[in-house]
Design an enzyme around this catalytic site. Structure first.
Site, PDB file in Angstrom:
ATOM      1  N   HIS A  57       0.952  -1.324  -0.135  1.00 23.59           N
ATOM      2  CA  HIS A  57      -0.151   0.016   0.176  1.00 23.59           C
ATOM      3  C   HIS A  57       0.877   1.201  -0.112  1.00 23.59           C
ATOM      4  CE1 HIS A  57      -4.323   1.722   1.649  1.00 23.59           C
ATOM      5  NE2 HIS A  57      -3.346   2.698   0.928  1.00 23.59           N
ATOM      6  N   LEU A  66       2.250   6.666  -4.939  1.00 27.48           N
ATOM      7  CA  LEU A  66       3.706   7.129  -5.415  1.00 27.48           C
ATOM      8  C   LEU A  66       3.446   8.486  -6.382  1.00 27.48           C
ATOM      9  CD1 LEU A  66       5.409   4.102  -6.823  1.00 27.48           C
ATOM     10  CD2 LEU A  66       5.998   5.373  -4.699  1.00 27.48           C
ATOM     11  N   ASN A 118      -4.844   5.920  -7.097  1.00 25.54           N
ATOM     12  CA  ASN A 118      -5.594   7.365  -7.116  1.00 25.54           C
ATOM     13  C   ASN A 118      -4.647   8.506  -7.343  1.00 25.54           C
ATOM     14  OD1 ASN A 118      -4.159   6.850  -4.699  1.00 25.54           O
ATOM     15  ND2 ASN A 118      -5.462   8.136  -3.415  1.00 25.54           N
ATOM     16  N   HIS A 158     -10.814  -0.282   0.870  1.00 24.94           N
ATOM     17  CA  HIS A 158     -10.976   1.147   1.798  1.00 24.94           C
ATOM     18  C   HIS A 158     -12.075   0.966   2.600  1.00 24.94           C
ATOM     19  CE1 HIS A 158      -9.924   5.388   2.655  1.00 24.94           C
ATOM     20  NE2 HIS A 158     -11.094   5.363   2.756  1.00 24.94           N
ATOM     21  N   HIS A 207      -5.615  -0.947   5.703  1.00 20.71           N
ATOM     22  CA  HIS A 207      -5.450  -0.272   6.951  1.00 20.71           C
ATOM     23  C   HIS A 207      -6.501  -0.158   7.951  1.00 20.71           C
ATOM     24  CE1 HIS A 207      -7.935   2.485   4.446  1.00 20.71           C
ATOM     25  NE2 HIS A 207      -7.014   2.817   3.894  1.00 20.71           N
ATOM     26  N   ASP A 223       0.801   2.591   3.670  1.00 19.36           N
ATOM     27  CA  ASP A 223       0.172   3.750   3.405  1.00 19.36           C
ATOM     28  C   ASP A 223       0.677   5.016   3.132  1.00 19.36           C
ATOM     29  OD1 ASP A 223      -2.347   4.919   2.518  1.00 19.36           O
ATOM     30  OD2 ASP A 223      -3.045   5.117   4.379  1.00 19.36           O
ATOM     31  N   HIS A 279       2.529  14.329   0.845  1.00 22.50           N
ATOM     32  CA  HIS A 279       1.884  15.870   0.476  1.00 22.50           C
ATOM     33  C   HIS A 279       2.771  16.869   0.309  1.00 22.50           C
ATOM     34  CE1 HIS A 279      -2.204  14.101   0.445  1.00 22.50           C
ATOM     35  NE2 HIS A 279      -2.103  13.566   1.626  1.00 22.50           N
TER      36      HIS A 279
END
Length: 428
Positions: free
Chosen positions: A56, A59, A90, A177, A230, A303, A307
């Site tokens: 998970h 990138l 995503n 998810h 998760h 995960d 950012h």
């Protein structure tokens, strides 16, 4: 490729051994191996593990290269001891076609720091309305086996059922998810005492647990594989434990941050602690640790959610959700699971290499450290102690919840098919 002799390492935490790498494979293991013309790494006191595998990872490329790229993300993975990562779908555009997953796969091959296995979207555009090209992505050069709308939940039960039926044909898996969208509208943190005191919108545990309960039933009904991303609550653990007791093909992962951090940290209003699913209670953390130890939770997955600075350096409500995790994952697992006596190093190898590779059907990874096997290896100094300094990260982003926190253990070397990607803790 020259020969490399790793001398005196504790393989999976056992008795010290020598391990000789010749080209892309492990040539010999044992004691007193003649070094000959090999480069020697003195590894007394260090732990030798199979290369870590992350199920998970975000990138961000294509589309959000300001946060991360395949190159910077795989560099961060190598520093963290990973030799393979699964890249979530995503991106912009979404990885919902053969073309996009092949692009990510090829970028991974070009980077050379670790293998990148793309995860395909379950639905077109992650919109939950129409199945994506699951078969085409599987048949592509990327050979996709794991599908997920991560970041969003596949909340439509019919769509989820169809996805499970479809991937069953080629032994794929749907990674869910688990977040019931109506129950989490406006949610900012875990629903509980702290959210009530702070006046922040609560994210109830049942929003996760209700989706997991539905999906393990669906997987059992169609005889397919479902993987829960998760996991974060004690209730979720009990549902997974029950599903496994039935013999259903259900697996689950936990993140390092959910093994260590609690919702009490949100009292600081520091957006670095804002994550999806949210940090839960101390009781949840303890339940997750026990479940990872007893095998109810199959594996640790980072995960890794990078950012840019401006998406985190703002007020809590406006901040993006997510934390970087590749470079600190093994240290957090050592602190929460090994140093507490809940897992030994062989258990770490199982939860961070063998099982995630098996769930993702990833060939060449999650293999024993023995002669004839691919030399995907990680060497760890468990005695190391040091404060986390994000300024030194290989990742393009710095949104770690561990800045300044002392964590144990350090990856000293990582080998991808016999080639050192990390040497003495630095990128090769």
């Amino acid at each position: 490729m020259s020969k490399i002799l790793i001398r005196g390492a504790k393989v999976l935490g056992g008795e010290p051994q020598d391990v000789l790498i010749d080209g892309e494979t492990v040539a010999q293991t044992g004691t007193g191996i003649d070094a000959g013309d090999a480069t020697v790494i003195e590894a007394a006191g260090q732990i030798l593990l199979p290369g870590l595998v992350d199920l998970h990872t975000h990138l961000r490329e294509p589309g959000r290269e300001d946060s991360e790229t395949v190159l910077t993300g795989t560099r961060a993975a190598a520093v963290g001891g990973f030799t393979a990562v699964h890249a979530m779908a995503n991106t912009f555009p979404v990885a919902d076609t053969a073309g996009v997953v092949e692009q990510v796969w090829r970028l991974g091959r070009e980077s050379g720091y670790c293998d990148v296995q793309p995860v395909g979207a379950v639905t077109v555009g992650l919109e939950g309305k129409q199945l994506a090209e699951l078969g085409a992505m599987h048949d592509s050069a990327a050979g996709v086996k794991v599908f997920s709308d991560d970041g969003k939940c596949v909340d439509d039960a019919v769509i989820m059922r169809r996805a499970l039926e479809y991937v069953k044909v080629f032994d794929g898996v749907v990674a869910q998810h688990a977040q019931e969208p109506r129950l989490t509208e406006g949610a900012q943190m875990n629903e509980g005492v702290v959210s009530a005191e702070l006046g922040l919108g609560g994210w109830p545990a049942v929003a996760e647990e209700s989706i997991i309960a539905r999906d393990v039933l669906l997987a059992a009904h169609v005889g397919s594989r479902v993987h829960i991303c998760h996991l974060s609550t004690a209730g979720s653990v009990e549902i997974i434990r029950w599903a496994k007791s039935k013999g259903w093909n259900v697996t689950a992962e936990v993140t390092p941050h959910h093994l260590l951090l609690t919702d009490e940290l949100v009292r600081t209003y520091n957006p670095v602690y804002k994550v999806n699913p949210p940090l839960r209670t101390e009781a949840d953390v303890m339940a997750l640790r026990e479940a990872l130890a007893d095998g109810t939770i199959d594996c640790v997955a980072t995960d890794h959610a990078p950012h840019p600075h401006e998406d985190k350096d703002c007020e809590w409500a406006a901040a993006a959700m997510g934390m970087v995790g590749l470079e600190t994952a093994l240290s957090v697992v050592q602190q929460t699971m090994v140093d507490t006596g809940l897992l030994d190093w062989a258990g770490v190898a199982d939860r961070m290499s063998f099982r995630p590779a098996a769930i993702g059907r990833l060939e060449g990874h999650g293999r024993p450290v023995s002669a004839g096997e691919p030399a995907n290896l990680t060497l760890v100094d468990p005695a190391y102690r040091g404060a986390v300094d994000p300024a030194g990260f290989a990742s393009r982003s710095r949104n770690t919840p561990y800045e300044g926190r002392e964590l144990p253990g350090r990856v000293t070397h990582t080998f991808l098919r016999g080639r050192a990607t990390v040497v003495d803790g630095k990128l090769a």
